[in-house]
Design a protein around this motif. Structure first.
Motif, PDB file in Angstrom:
ATOM      1  N   VAL A   1      25.680  53.941  52.617  1.00 29.34           N
ATOM      2  CA  VAL A   1      26.994  53.344  52.808  1.00 29.34           C
ATOM      3  C   VAL A   1      26.931  51.918  52.281  1.00 29.34           C
ATOM      4  N   PRO A   2      27.842  51.540  51.379  1.00 28.17           N
ATOM      5  CA  PRO A   2      27.833  50.163  50.891  1.00 28.17           C
ATOM      6  C   PRO A   2      28.188  49.188  52.011  1.00 28.17           C
ATOM      7  N   GLY A   3      27.757  47.951  51.862  1.00 23.12           N
ATOM      8  CA  GLY A   3      27.972  46.937  52.889  1.00 23.12           C
ATOM      9  C   GLY A   3      29.432  46.672  53.174  1.00 23.12           C
ATOM     10  N   ASP A   4      30.257  46.610  52.167  1.00 26.73           N
ATOM     11  CA  ASP A   4      31.673  46.312  52.362  1.00 26.73           C
ATOM     12  C   ASP A   4      32.535  47.551  52.141  1.00 26.73           C
ATOM     13  N   GLY A   5      32.049  48.680  52.552  1.00 27.03           N
ATOM     14  CA  GLY A   5      32.740  49.945  52.317  1.00 27.03           C
ATOM     15  C   GLY A   5      34.115  50.013  52.953  1.00 27.03           C
ATOM     16  N   GLN A   6      34.248  49.537  54.172  1.00 24.44           N
ATOM     17  CA  GLN A   6      35.526  49.599  54.884  1.00 24.44           C
ATOM     18  C   GLN A   6      36.582  48.766  54.167  1.00 24.44           C
ATOM     19  N   GLN A   7      36.232  47.562  53.740  1.00 23.61           N
ATOM     20  CA  GLN A   7      37.202  46.706  53.067  1.00 23.61           C
ATOM     21  C   GLN A   7      37.600  47.288  51.714  1.00 23.61           C
ATOM     22  N   ARG A   8      36.655  47.864  50.997  1.00 25.90           N
ATOM     23  CA  ARG A   8      36.967  48.438  49.683  1.00 25.90           C
ATOM     24  C   ARG A   8      37.904  49.630  49.816  1.00 25.90           C
ATOM     25  N   VAL A   9      37.691  50.453  50.829  1.00 23.30           N
ATOM     26  CA  VAL A   9      38.559  51.611  51.034  1.00 23.30           C
ATOM     27  C   VAL A   9      39.959  51.150  51.418  1.00 23.30           C
ATOM     28  N   ALA A  27      41.409  48.305  50.689  1.00 24.21           N
ATOM     29  CA  ALA A  27      42.054  47.697  49.530  1.00 24.21           C
ATOM     30  C   ALA A  27      42.508  48.761  48.537  1.00 24.21           C
ATOM     31  N   HIS A  28      41.732  49.814  48.395  1.00 24.62           N
ATOM     32  CA  HIS A  28      42.099  50.863  47.453  1.00 24.62           C
ATOM     33  C   HIS A  28      43.286  51.680  47.956  1.00 24.62           C
ATOM     34  N   LEU A  29      43.274  52.021  49.251  1.00 29.06           N
ATOM     35  CA  LEU A  29      44.334  52.863  49.786  1.00 29.06           C
ATOM     36  C   LEU A  29      45.639  52.108  50.005  1.00 29.06           C
ATOM     37  N   PHE A  30      45.544  50.942  50.600  1.00 26.89           N
ATOM     38  CA  PHE A  30      46.755  50.236  50.991  1.00 26.89           C
ATOM     39  C   PHE A  30      47.161  49.180  49.976  1.00 26.89           C
ATOM     40  N   GLY A  31      46.189  48.596  49.306  1.00 24.18           N
ATOM     41  CA  GLY A  31      46.467  47.600  48.280  1.00 24.18           C
ATOM     42  C   GLY A  31      47.229  46.410  48.828  1.00 24.18           C
ATOM     43  N   PRO A  32      47.588  45.486  47.931  1.00 20.64           N
ATOM     44  CA  PRO A  32      48.367  44.330  48.376  1.00 20.64           C
ATOM     45  C   PRO A  32      49.801  44.760  48.686  1.00 20.64           C
ATOM     46  N   ALA A  33      50.445  44.020  49.572  1.00 15.93           N
ATOM     47  CA  ALA A  33      51.821  44.331  49.940  1.00 15.93           C
ATOM     48  C   ALA A  33      52.732  44.108  48.728  1.00 15.93           C
ATOM     49  N   ALA A  34      53.700  44.986  48.543  1.00 17.79           N
ATOM     50  CA  ALA A  34      54.612  44.887  47.397  1.00 17.79           C
ATOM     51  C   ALA A  34      55.630  43.785  47.655  1.00 17.79           C
ATOM     52  N   THR A  35      55.747  42.878  46.712  1.00 12.96           N
ATOM     53  CA  THR A  35      56.750  41.816  46.788  1.00 12.96           C
ATOM     54  C   THR A  35      57.908  42.187  45.876  1.00 12.96           C
ATOM     55  N   PRO A  36      59.098  41.614  46.099  1.00 18.82           N
ATOM     56  CA  PRO A  36      60.238  41.971  45.251  1.00 18.82           C
ATOM     57  C   PRO A  36      60.003  41.701  43.766  1.00 18.82           C
ATOM     58  N   SER A  37      59.202  40.709  43.443  1.00 17.37           N
ATOM     59  CA  SER A  37      58.958  40.419  42.027  1.00 17.37           C
ATOM     60  C   SER A  37      58.002  41.427  41.392  1.00 17.37           C
ATOM     61  N   SER A  38      57.194  42.110  42.218  1.00 16.66           N
ATOM     62  CA  SER A  38      56.243  43.065  41.666  1.00 16.66           C
ATOM     63  C   SER A  38      56.839  44.460  41.530  1.00 16.66           C
ATOM     64  N   ILE A  39      58.026  44.699  42.094  1.00 18.29           N
ATOM     65  CA  ILE A  39      58.664  46.010  41.984  1.00 18.29           C
ATOM     66  C   ILE A  39      59.280  46.110  40.593  1.00 18.29           C
ATOM     67  N   PRO A  40      58.941  47.143  39.828  1.00 18.24           N
ATOM     68  CA  PRO A  40      59.484  47.252  38.460  1.00 18.24           C
ATOM     69  C   PRO A  40      60.979  47.535  38.486  1.00 18.24           C
ATOM     70  N   THR A  41      61.663  46.937  37.571  1.00 12.14           N
ATOM     71  CA  THR A  41      63.106  47.143  37.445  1.00 12.14           C
ATOM     72  C   THR A  41      63.366  48.061  36.278  1.00 12.14           C
ATOM     73  N   GLU A  42      64.599  48.505  36.118  1.00 14.28           N
ATOM     74  CA  GLU A  42      64.942  49.370  35.016  1.00 14.28           C
ATOM     75  C   GLU A  42      64.806  48.632  33.706  1.00 14.28           C
ATOM     76  N   GLU A  43      64.380  49.381  32.705  1.00  9.24           N
ATOM     77  CA  GLU A  43      64.224  48.782  31.391  1.00  9.24           C
ATOM     78  C   GLU A  43      65.573  48.693  30.705  1.00  9.24           C
ATOM     79  N   LYS A  44      65.799  47.574  29.971  1.00  8.44           N
ATOM     80  CA  LYS A  44      67.044  47.418  29.238  1.00  8.44           C
ATOM     81  C   LYS A  44      66.919  48.129  27.909  1.00  8.44           C
ATOM     82  N   PRO A  45      67.963  48.883  27.506  1.00  6.19           N
ATOM     83  CA  PRO A  45      67.897  49.536  26.193  1.00  6.19           C
ATOM     84  C   PRO A  45      67.910  48.522  25.078  1.00  6.19           C
TER      85      PRO A  45
END
Length: 72
Positions: free
Chosen positions: A43-51, A53-71
């Motif tokens: 078991v790696p030393g930081d296994g719990q934190q890595r899992v 971070a992988h599963l939940f990731g950083p919280a989504a902010t409004p600027s990180s949510i993709p918007t529709e592409e303009k034609p």
């Protein structure tokens, strides 16, 4: 038609003996491989934190949510 003797053993058949020997060899090899390489979990030393971070990731902010592409 040949009558079977009641005292005839399955071990008298060469194929049965060969299969039994091969199975014993395989079982011995598998158990020795398990004992050598898989005796303790790794078991790696930081296994719990890595899992987390992988599963939940950083919280989504409004600027990180993709918007529709303009034609174009």
């Amino acid at each position: 038609m040949s009558a079977r003797q009641p005292s005839a053993s399955a071990w008298r058949i060469p194929l049965v003996r060969e299969i039994a020997v091969i199975l014993l060899i395989k079982l011995t090899l598998l158990l020795s491989i398990k004992a050598i390489w898989f005796n303790e979990p790794t078991v790696p030393g930081d296994g719990q934190q890595r899992v987390e971070a992988h599963l939940f990731g950083p919280a989504a902010t409004p600027s990180s949510i993709p918007t529709e592409e303009k034609p174009r």
